[in-house]
Design a protein around this motif. Structure first.
Motif, PDB file in Angstrom:
ATOM      1  N   GLY B  60       0.776  -1.226   0.000  1.00 56.55           N
ATOM      2  CA  GLY B  60       0.000   0.000   0.000  1.00 56.55           C
ATOM      3  C   GLY B  60       0.805   1.272   0.000  1.00 56.55           C
ATOM      4  N   ILE B  61       0.058   2.396  -0.054  1.00 56.94           N
ATOM      5  CA  ILE B  61       0.715   3.682  -0.235  1.00 56.94           C
ATOM      6  C   ILE B  61       0.953   4.356   1.114  1.00 56.94           C
ATOM      7  CG2 ILE B  61      -0.135   4.044  -2.563  1.00 56.94           C
ATOM      8  CD1 ILE B  61      -2.318   5.777  -1.477  1.00 56.94           C
ATOM      9  N   PRO B  62       2.034   5.128   1.209  1.00 54.27           N
ATOM     10  CA  PRO B  62       2.425   5.713   2.488  1.00 54.27           C
ATOM     11  C   PRO B  62       1.299   6.493   3.196  1.00 54.27           C
ATOM     12  CG  PRO B  62       4.247   5.850   0.981  1.00 54.27           C
ATOM     13  CD  PRO B  62       3.094   5.256   0.198  1.00 54.27           C
ATOM     14  N   ILE B  63       0.485   7.255   2.456  1.00 50.88           N
ATOM     15  CA  ILE B  63      -0.500   8.076   3.168  1.00 50.88           C
ATOM     16  C   ILE B  63      -1.630   7.225   3.755  1.00 50.88           C
ATOM     17  CG2 ILE B  63      -1.864   8.699   1.130  1.00 50.88           C
ATOM     18  CD1 ILE B  63      -1.158  10.748   4.348  1.00 50.88           C
ATOM     19  N   HIS B  64      -1.678   5.948   3.446  1.00 52.53           N
ATOM     20  CA  HIS B  64      -2.644   5.074   4.119  1.00 52.53           C
ATOM     21  C   HIS B  64      -2.067   4.462   5.402  1.00 52.53           C
ATOM     22  CE1 HIS B  64      -5.374   4.155   0.391  1.00 52.53           C
ATOM     23  NE2 HIS B  64      -5.450   5.398   0.801  1.00 52.53           N
ATOM     24  N   THR B  65      -0.808   4.776   5.701  1.00 48.94           N
ATOM     25  CA  THR B  65      -0.128   4.098   6.805  1.00 48.94           C
ATOM     26  C   THR B  65      -0.871   4.227   8.127  1.00 48.94           C
ATOM     27  OG1 THR B  65       1.972   4.564   5.772  1.00 48.94           O
ATOM     28  CG2 THR B  65       2.052   3.904   8.064  1.00 48.94           C
ATOM     29  N   GLY B  66      -1.250   3.117   8.659  1.00 49.06           N
ATOM     30  CA  GLY B  66      -1.757   3.122  10.020  1.00 49.06           C
ATOM     31  C   GLY B  66      -3.176   3.608  10.176  1.00 49.06           C
ATOM     32  N   GLY B  67      -3.733   4.259   9.172  1.00 46.56           N
ATOM     33  CA  GLY B  67      -5.096   4.780   9.313  1.00 46.56           C
ATOM     34  C   GLY B  67      -6.151   3.687   9.290  1.00 46.56           C
ATOM     35  N   GLY B  68      -5.761   2.516   8.788  1.00 49.78           N
ATOM     36  CA  GLY B  68      -6.730   1.436   8.612  1.00 49.78           C
ATOM     37  C   GLY B  68      -7.337   0.935   9.910  1.00 49.78           C
ATOM     38  N   GLY B  69      -6.586   1.045  10.983  1.00 52.14           N
ATOM     39  CA  GLY B  69      -7.103   0.586  12.261  1.00 52.14           C
ATOM     40  C   GLY B  69      -8.341   1.359  12.691  1.00 52.14           C
ATOM     41  N   PHE B  70      -8.405   2.659  12.360  1.00 58.59           N
ATOM     42  CA  PHE B  70      -9.568   3.480  12.696  1.00 58.59           C
ATOM     43  C   PHE B  70     -10.851   2.860  12.140  1.00 58.59           C
ATOM     44  CE2 PHE B  70      -6.368   6.548  13.545  1.00 58.59           C
ATOM     45  CZ  PHE B  70      -6.934   7.495  14.383  1.00 58.59           C
ATOM     46  N   ALA B  71     -10.774   2.400  10.898  1.00 56.95           N
ATOM     47  CA  ALA B  71     -11.955   1.860  10.233  1.00 56.95           C
ATOM     48  C   ALA B  71     -12.438   0.609  10.953  1.00 56.95           C
ATOM     49  CB  ALA B  71     -11.628   1.558   8.777  1.00 56.95           C
ATOM     50  N   VAL B  72     -11.514  -0.289  11.284  1.00 56.76           N
ATOM     51  CA  VAL B  72     -11.919  -1.535  11.928  1.00 56.76           C
ATOM     52  C   VAL B  72     -12.478  -1.254  13.325  1.00 56.76           C
ATOM     53  CG1 VAL B  72     -11.142  -3.786  12.744  1.00 56.76           C
ATOM     54  CG2 VAL B  72     -10.277  -2.866  10.569  1.00 56.76           C
ATOM     55  N   ARG B  73     -11.846  -0.310  14.024  1.00 55.11           N
ATOM     56  CA  ARG B  73     -12.352  -0.009  15.373  1.00 55.11           C
ATOM     57  C   ARG B  73     -13.740   0.632  15.296  1.00 55.11           C
ATOM     58  NH1 ARG B  73      -6.711   0.866  15.912  1.00 55.11           N
ATOM     59  NH2 ARG B  73      -6.865   3.128  15.739  1.00 55.11           N
ATOM     60  N   ALA B  74     -13.994   1.404  14.221  1.00 57.12           N
ATOM     61  CA  ALA B  74     -15.329   1.997  14.067  1.00 57.12           C
ATOM     62  C   ALA B  74     -16.381   0.915  13.840  1.00 57.12           C
ATOM     63  CB  ALA B  74     -15.324   2.998  12.909  1.00 57.12           C
ATOM     64  N   LEU B  75     -16.037  -0.093  13.051  1.00 53.81           N
ATOM     65  CA  LEU B  75     -17.041  -1.134  12.816  1.00 53.81           C
ATOM     66  C   LEU B  75     -17.206  -2.017  14.040  1.00 53.81           C
ATOM     67  CD1 LEU B  75     -16.600  -4.390  11.968  1.00 53.81           C
ATOM     68  CD2 LEU B  75     -15.231  -3.335  10.196  1.00 53.81           C
ATOM     69  N   LEU B  76     -16.109  -2.189  14.802  1.00 53.41           N
ATOM     70  CA  LEU B  76     -16.227  -2.941  16.059  1.00 53.41           C
ATOM     71  C   LEU B  76     -17.172  -2.212  17.014  1.00 53.41           C
ATOM     72  CD1 LEU B  76     -12.555  -4.141  16.643  1.00 53.41           C
ATOM     73  CD2 LEU B  76     -14.579  -5.610  16.434  1.00 53.41           C
ATOM     74  N   ASP B  77     -17.057  -0.874  17.074  1.00 57.99           N
ATOM     75  CA  ASP B  77     -17.968  -0.086  17.917  1.00 57.99           C
ATOM     76  C   ASP B  77     -19.409  -0.275  17.459  1.00 57.99           C
ATOM     77  OD1 ASP B  77     -16.021   0.896  19.485  1.00 57.99           O
ATOM     78  OD2 ASP B  77     -15.901   2.885  18.511  1.00 57.99           O
ATOM     79  N   ALA B  78     -19.600  -0.230  16.145  1.00 56.97           N
ATOM     80  CA  ALA B  78     -20.965  -0.262  15.621  1.00 56.97           C
ATOM     81  C   ALA B  78     -21.605  -1.640  15.761  1.00 56.97           C
ATOM     82  CB  ALA B  78     -20.956   0.177  14.152  1.00 56.97           C
ATOM     83  N   PHE B  79     -20.817  -2.690  15.616  1.00 55.61           N
ATOM     84  CA  PHE B  79     -21.386  -4.042  15.547  1.00 55.61           C
ATOM     85  C   PHE B  79     -20.932  -4.933  16.692  1.00 55.61           C
ATOM     86  CE2 PHE B  79     -21.765  -2.583  11.182  1.00 55.61           C
ATOM     87  CZ  PHE B  79     -23.038  -3.015  10.828  1.00 55.61           C
ATOM     88  N   PHE B  80     -20.402  -4.354  17.740  1.00 54.94           N
ATOM     89  CA  PHE B  80     -19.776  -5.176  18.774  1.00 54.94           C
ATOM     90  C   PHE B  80     -20.729  -6.259  19.281  1.00 54.94           C
ATOM     91  CE2 PHE B  80     -18.152  -6.367  22.920  1.00 54.94           C
ATOM     92  CZ  PHE B  80     -16.854  -6.701  22.545  1.00 54.94           C
ATOM     93  N   GLY B  81     -20.226  -7.486  19.333  1.00 58.90           N
ATOM     94  CA  GLY B  81     -21.047  -8.587  19.814  1.00 58.90           C
ATOM     95  C   GLY B  81     -21.991  -9.138  18.762  1.00 58.90           C
ATOM     96  N   ARG B  82     -22.078  -8.482  17.612  1.00 59.70           N
ATOM     97  CA  ARG B  82     -23.002  -8.943  16.570  1.00 59.70           C
ATOM     98  C   ARG B  82     -22.256  -9.285  15.276  1.00 59.70           C
ATOM     99  NH1 ARG B  82     -26.349  -4.663  15.133  1.00 59.70           N
ATOM    100  NH2 ARG B  82     -24.918  -3.217  16.136  1.00 59.70           N
ATOM    101  N   ILE B  83     -20.961  -9.544  15.395  1.00 56.39           N
ATOM    102  CA  ILE B  83     -20.180  -9.901  14.215  1.00 56.39           C
ATOM    103  C   ILE B  83     -20.112 -11.418  14.122  1.00 56.39           C
ATOM    104  CG2 ILE B  83     -17.900  -9.764  13.133  1.00 56.39           C
ATOM    105  CD1 ILE B  83     -17.526  -7.084  14.571  1.00 56.39           C
ATOM    106  N   ALA B  84     -20.473 -11.936  12.958  1.00 58.39           N
ATOM    107  CA  ALA B  84     -20.523 -13.386  12.796  1.00 58.39           C
ATOM    108  C   ALA B  84     -19.517 -13.820  11.745  1.00 58.39           C
ATOM    109  CB  ALA B  84     -21.935 -13.807  12.373  1.00 58.39           C
ATOM    110  N   PRO B  85     -19.107 -15.092  11.802  1.00 60.28           N
ATOM    111  CA  PRO B  85     -18.250 -15.609  10.738  1.00 60.28           C
ATOM    112  C   PRO B  85     -18.949 -15.425   9.385  1.00 60.28           C
ATOM    113  CG  PRO B  85     -18.417 -17.203  12.523  1.00 60.28           C
ATOM    114  CD  PRO B  85     -19.405 -16.121  12.823  1.00 60.28           C
ATOM    115  N   ASP B  86     -18.191 -15.172   8.354  1.00 60.67           N
ATOM    116  CA  ASP B  86     -18.709 -14.971   7.001  1.00 60.67           C
ATOM    117  C   ASP B  86     -19.469 -13.655   6.824  1.00 60.67           C
ATOM    118  OD1 ASP B  86     -17.596 -17.345   6.062  1.00 60.67           O
ATOM    119  OD2 ASP B  86     -19.300 -18.485   6.827  1.00 60.67           O
ATOM    120  N   ASP B  87     -19.433 -12.771   7.812  1.00 57.06           N
ATOM    121  CA  ASP B  87     -19.873 -11.394   7.581  1.00 57.06           C
ATOM    122  C   ASP B  87     -18.725 -10.643   6.889  1.00 57.06           C
ATOM    123  OD1 ASP B  87     -22.264 -11.745   8.863  1.00 57.06           O
ATOM    124  OD2 ASP B  87     -21.733 -10.619  10.681  1.00 57.06           O
TER     125      ASP B  87
END
Lengths: 691, 586
Positions: B60-87
């Motif tokens: 990937g490209i340098p300006i994407h460095t490290g920002g990806g974790g924000f996205a996953v943590r946002a979805l964890l906040d939104a769907f916490f406890g409701r994430i299933a395999p194959d989602d």
């Protein structure tokens, strides 16, 4: 030229491959015998190494050099001279004639950085300083038609400047001249009149491709490496013919095929992969014995590992090469190189992680255990610590391995900082090396759309057979094949290469609109040139093959797929072949997509009789291990007493179940627990994997 | 037998994670439809652990460095406890979903083992078109995020293995290029599928607990590497500033300020003093600001520094809410991955350079060129990035600046196209693509020169201007090095009339000759210390004028500029030195 198959009395082919450490000579006799001679490379005078190897081969046959060369029907050579000239910055002083407004393409290099994170490293020096990149007015439009005439007075002025600056070779690259060579030809003509002594490198002839950067760098590289390379090649040819060789020798080119010394002309740029590209000939040679055209070779030498994939008997070609940061467009074997060889260095980073490569210890000092002053631990040092390589003399005493030095280097530089024993550290180094090899093969196969499970992994190079079984197991390969002469893999391949000339021409048209007559007209031009050349090289029409190909893409895309086509033009067949390859490469097709032709290509072959497979005597009594010694086998098995065989004691049909080591003349073979090795009828080793 | 968390195994697993991320990238390159991906590689494949901490972003490209974790943590906040395999999840929004800007869509695929969430395989990729006020995702007229395209909160795109067709249709009717979006999203799904199944193999080999521990060790290693690098810097406070000269609509100075406080092996990055958010689309989202800081810090040190979230554990960042580096909704932000990412990286580099002068990095010229779009004879739209007008890079202690290079936020990861190729793709004729004279900032190491780029655009076309580098020097020098030349842009009509547009905006014009003077990069070190042979070469090469050789470098030339007049040069350089001291004291 070569008439090996019919020759009586005994005659032979000789292949010579000059590597960083060793010069390999392989002699393949019409009796079926194959002999290998390894001598140290003479770095300052590579031809001396070649002549040493020839003298050695003659001596071992008890004959004179004159006799040896006199009965040689085909002498094939792979040379690193062009590559070294470039990497060491020892090429000619070059002047460049360019179009007004575009003199800097060479220096801007399209801004390409291989690893953006490494932004502190400068580019390699530009090969022509700006003050020798001199523009001339004149312009061709995007169809190749003239808008402004070429200003020849500016070309003349450039020659004057080049004269003052001691320029030895001139490259010409004018804008849009891949569409029409008229302006470049006019410039070349004038330079020949004014300065007939200057070597010329003209872009539309050397690299007729779209893209001013790639064409410029290729014609400049050619001008840069050709004078030195050609002088080496000619003097070696004189030495060989002066010593009895009857016909000029042939050189392996980057495309994997050979070219006669006399027909190489001023295009030494085609030799940049001479050597490793001969791996294709080796794959073609061994595929017969293996009985499959789906092969992946890992050829591991002192500094690097070259990966080549053969799919259904074909090795793909690419146009763009990167040689130490210099780009070059020349049809080449699709060969992927990583910095992982016997001399690759292991180190520990500032936070306690082991790292292997890509830096290497080179031919000098080489691994610590060679005793040439190296103190950095390398892969070879780890193999010695793990008991896989035995201390003592190798290659007739050309080098002596010292285990104490290997232990010291690994102990100080890896084991101590990681808090491990020397043996644990050495095992970690090997695991990491084999992970690199695994990842390299996975990368090449993923990018090319192949599944390694369908392939046989072939070991090449002095170090390949130590790793192949382990890597093949991790890849889930169908089987692993280890040639007895792995250590002379490329020299062997050279003896099985055809003469090959590649031609291409930019030509645009939609597949459903171009006419057969139009294509025929353009192919005919290329074919006439090819036939003339092959005739000069001594090939009768029935000993040649002319293969046609298109570069195709969906309209609007900027990347091409090369598809080989028959002589009769059938757009429907072409479309289907394109879609099949496109699907494999990109995972989808565009059912209604318009297909565009962007280039036509011609591959012209002068056919050399294939080298017959070696025959090994069948086993009468199975060879017994010469000794048993403790060897670290793998992470699970740890140290075991492992039987060590001498390759010369094994016969066809013999089966060995791993773990085992086989000492060969040019290499050492290692198989792991449960691996089952069979000596095949050609005397090579076929390994089916244990778990 | 060693335990599986011995140093060798941890290193092997880190290499393997990097290989998995790269493998995803090769699949994406191979199977995507849009040239943005398979030619320009404007995407990043990455892996996080079960808590959304980035464990590998080898692709990937340098300006994407490290920002990806924000996205996953946002979805964890939104769907916490409701994430299933194959989602499988999709998101892009910078305000509610940890996105950096709207065009970058993230596909995140969870990896489960024994009902435990252990990892995510993700792909962040810049889509060809996402609706909004301008084709091609960049709307220079936007004043609200609503003008920039469709906003996606964390969404479940695939629910227990079943693609949500209704949602897919919603996405497809919100783009001008549904064929590209459809193909590219499928390629993203395929790439994350490969990543997830490779991660599953890893978990199968080591078991859940062991795998989690290995991930932790890998993060710890990143932490140790960065702390080892930071540890040698002297403790202290280092301040740097940057500027915009427009808010996209009018000339106005917008100030950026960063204060780095380095203490022990910790680094605090404080943007206090940075101006409030602006009207135009050059505001930054928080994820992008973090990414830019991460990219700057990582690129300041070794090229082989790991770039996982452990690496950045020693950093703390304060980006005050409502400023141009952390805008409040609904400010537009699409330009942020270039501007102010460039400004943020500059400031962090310059502040770190004060702490470690040998590694100081001069500024890279900000780009000055527009995007040009038109319609061809067959009625299809063409969009041309005038990369031939890209800028020069700054110098370092070890090299002159690259004379022309891709954007700084990619650290040169985007290559410049051939003019011959562009002439085949677009109705243009390129007249000139040459290095500038005196464009590179003077220094012991000279800045990149920038270029002169002249192109005839033969038909009517729409120009989207984003000329941040126009008018004022942007590649500033360090350690006594001078600034690179400013950018300049003009359009000449057939009648010879010349027009200099405002640096930002969208305009439709008839056939024109576009002329760009691309900004040069900054110099490193005192120009008086530059090797006279290097100055002579530059003069002979026509990159430095004889006048500048004299006035900037203190080099006197002889023999019609063919050699250095050694005696005169010594005198000149001696005479210049006291003058320099006065200047630097002031």
């Amino acid at each position: 030229m070569d008439s090996l198959a019919f020759a009586k009395p005994e005659s032979w082919r000789i292949g010579v491959d000059i590597g960083g450490t060793f010069t390999d000579l392989v002699l393949a006799s019409s009796t079926g015998a194959i002999e290998v001679h390894k001598v140290p490379t003479v770095t300052h005078d590579p031809s001396q190494g070649a002549l040493d190897a020839i003298a050695g081969a003659a001596a071992s046959r008890g004959m004179s050099v004159g006799d040896l060369l006199g009965r040689c029907t085909l002498f094939v050579h792979g040379t690193t001279v062009a590559t070294n000239t470039l990497l060491e910055g020892k090429g000619a002083r070059v002047g460049l004639v360019t179009s007004k407004g575009f003199r800097d393409a060479l220096e801007i290099r399209r801004g390409i950085r291989e690893n953006p994170w490494d932004h502190r490293t400068p580019y390699r020096p530009v090969l022509v300083p700006r003050y020798l990149r001199l523009p001339a007015a004149g312009r061709l439009d995007r169809q190749g038609k003239e808008i402004d005439p070429l200003d020849l007075s500016e070309v003349e002025a450039a020659i004057g400047a080049f004269r003052e600056e001691g320029v030895q070779a001139v490259a010409i690259c004018l804008f849009n001249s891949y569409l029409s060579g008229t302006h470049e030809a006019a410039a070349a003509e004038r330079i020949k009149e004014l300065a007939p002594d200057l070597m010329l490198s003209v872009s539309h002839a050397i690299a007729p491709v779209m893209g001013e950067y790639e064409r410029t760098t290729t014609s400049v590289l050619n001008a840069y490496v050709s004078p030195v390379t050609l002088s080496y090649v000619r003097s070696l040819n004189n030495a060989l013919t002066g010593n009895g060789l009857k016909s000029p020798f042939v050189l392996i080119q980057s495309n994997g095929g050979a070219v006669s010394v006399t027909e190489l002309g001023d295009t030494a740029v085609t030799l940049l992969l001479s050597g490793p590209a001969a791996g294709v000939g080796a794959l073609n040679y061994y595929r017969e014995a293996i009985g499959s055209g789906n092969l992946i070779s890992i050829e591991i030498g002192g500094t690097s590992c070259d990966v080549i994939i053969m799919n259904e008997g074909e090795v793909a070609a690419v146009d763009l090469l990167d040689i130490g940061g210099y780009k070059c467009v020349t049809p080449s074997v699709d060969l992927h190189t990583i910095g992982a060889g016997g001399g690759t260095i292991a180190r520990v980073d500032s936070a306690g992680f082991l790292q292997v490569g890509p830096e290497g210890a080179g031919a000098r000092p080489g691994p610590a255990c060679f005793g040439h002053g190296g103190t950095e631990p390398t892969i070879t040092d780890a193999q010695v610590v793990l008991g896989r390589l035995k201390p003592g003399p190798y290659a007739n005493g050309a080098l002596v391995i010292d285990k104490v030095l290997a232990e010291k280097a690994i102990g100080e530089k890896v084991a101590k900082p990681l808090g491990l024993t020397v043996e644990q550290a050495a095992a970690g180094i090997i695991q990491m090396m084999e992970q690199k090899l695994l990842h390299a093969v996975q990368r090449v196969s993923t990018e090319r759309g192949h599944n390694p499970e369908r392939f046989t992994l072939i070991a090449g190079g002095g170090a390949g057979p130590l790793h192949a079984a382990s890597v093949g197991r991790a890849l889930d390969c169908a089987q692993v094949y280890i040639p007895k002469l792995s250590g002379a893999f490329c020299a062997m391949g050279m003896l099985n290469a055809n003469i090959r000339h590649d031609y291409m021409r930019v030509l645009w048209g939609r597949l459903n609109e171009v006419t057969s007559a139009f294509l025929e007209e353009h192919f005919n031009v290329l074919e006439a040139r090819a036939v003339e050349l092959l005739t000069r090289e001594g090939f009768a029409p029935d000993k040649t093959a002319l293969r046609r190909a298109f570069d195709l893409r969906y309209l609007g895309q900027q990347w091409d797929v090369t598809i080989e086509v028959g002589k009769a033009f059938d757009p429907e067949l072409v479309r289907r072949a394109f879609e099949k390859d496109y699907e494999r490469l990109f995972g989808h097709t565009q059912p209604d997509g318009v297909i565009e032709i962007t280039k036509i290509r011609l591959i012209a072959l002068g056919l050399i009789a294939p080298l017959p497979s070696a025959r090994a005597d069948a086993v009468t009594a199975p060879g017994a291990p010469a000794e048993t010694r403790p060897v670290w086998v793998d992470q699970e098995s740890g140290w075991r007493d492992v039987p060590i065989y001498r390759g010369s004691s094994l016969g066809a049909g013999q089966v060995i179940v791993g773990p085992a080591i086989i000492d060969e003349q040019t290499t050492t073979v290692m198989i792991g627990c449960g691996d089952r090795l069979t000596v095949d009828p050609s005397g090579n080793y076929r390994v089916s994997m244990g778990q | 037998m060693m335990s599986s968390c011995d140093p060798i195994t941890v290193a092997l697993v880190q290499n393997r994670l990097d290989h998995i991320a790269q493998h995803m990238g090769w699949v994406m390159t191979r199977t995507s439809r849009s040239p943005i991906f398979n030619q320009s590689h404007d995407f990043s494949c990455y892996l996080t652990n079960g808590e959304g901490l980035l464990i590998s972003q080898a692709d990937g490209i340098p300006i994407h460095t490290g920002g990806g974790g924000f996205a996953v943590r946002a979805l964890l906040d939104a769907f916490f406890g409701r994430i299933a395999p194959d989602d499988v999840f999709l998101l892009n929004d910078p305000y509610v979903a940890g996105g950096n800007h709207l065009p970058d869509w993230v596909i995140a695929r969870p990896v489960f083992a024994a009902d435990r969430l252990v990892a995510f395989a993700c792909n962040r990729a810049h889509q060809s078109d996402i609706g909004g006020g301008a084709a091609g995702t960049y709307n220079a007229k936007a004043t609200e995020i609503f003008h920039e395209g469709i906003r996606l909160p964390p969404l479940r795109l695939i629910e227990r293995g079943i693609l949500r067709e209704d949602l897919w249709q919603l996405l497809m009717i919100n783009t001008r290029c549904p064929d590209l979006l459809d193909g590219d999203l499928r390629a993203m799904l395929g790439a994350t599928q490969v990543g997830a199944s490779e991660l599953m193999k890893l978990v199968d080999e080591f078991g859940v607990e062991e795998t989690r521990e290995l991930f932790n060790q890998i993060l710890d290693h990143g932490d140790r590497r960065m702390r080892a690098a930071l540890g040698v810097l002297p403790d202290g406070t280092y301040v740097a500033e940057e500027r915009y000269h427009t808010d996209c609509f009018e000339e106005v100075e917008i100030r950026f300020k960063v204060t780095l406080t380095k203490s022990g092996t910790d680094l605090h990055v404080d943007f206090t003093g940075t101006d409030p958010q602006i009207r135009g689309f050059k505001n930054s989202s928080l994820a992008n600001t973090y990414s830019a800081v991460y990219a700057a810090v990582a690129s300041f040190f070794d090229a082989d520094m790991p770039r996982n979230e452990g690496t950045f554990r020693c950093l703390s960042i304060n980006a005050p809410k409502g400023t141009v580096v952390n805008a409040r909704s609904p400010a537009p932000v699409t330009m942020c991955t270039v501007f102010p990412a460039h400004e943020i990286m500059h400031m962090v580099w310059w502040a770190l350079g004060q702490a470690m002068p040998d590694r100081a990095l001069a500024g890279w010229g900000k780009n000055a060129f527009p995007v040009t779009a038109g319609t061809d004879a067959r009625g299809s739209t063409w969009v041309m990035y005038n990369w031939g007008g890209a800028s020069g890079a700054g110098a370092t202690a070890d090299r002159d600046g690259f004379n022309q290079i891709g954007p700084m936020v990619t650290l040169g990861g985007l290559s410049i196209p051939n003019a011959e190729t562009y002439e085949q793709l677009y109705p243009i004729r390129v007249l000139r693509h040459e290095l500038r004279v005196d464009g590179g900032g003077a220094g012991e190491r000279r800045g990149g020169t920038g270029v002169l780029f002249d192109v005839e655009i033969e038909t009517e076309a729409e120009y989207s201007f984003r000329g941040e580098g126009i008018g004022q020097p942007s590649g500033l020098g360090v350690r006594g090095g001078r600034e690179g030349g400013a950018g300049f842009l003009s359009l000449t009509a057939a009648d010879g009339s010349v027009y200099e547009p405002f640096p930002y905006g969208v305009e439709r014009l008839g056939a024109r000759r576009l002329s760009i003077q691309a900004p040069g990069g900054g110099g490193y070190g005192d120009p008086l210390k530059r090797d006279p042979a290097a100055v002579l070469r530059d003069v002979r090469d026509g990159l430095v004028s004889p006048e500048a050789a004299r006035s900037e470098y203190g080099i006197a030339l002889a023999n019609d500029s063919a050699s250095v007049d050694v005696a005169a040069t010594e005198a000149l350089r001696r005479a210049s030195e006291p003058e320099r001291r006065i200047v630097s004291a002031a």
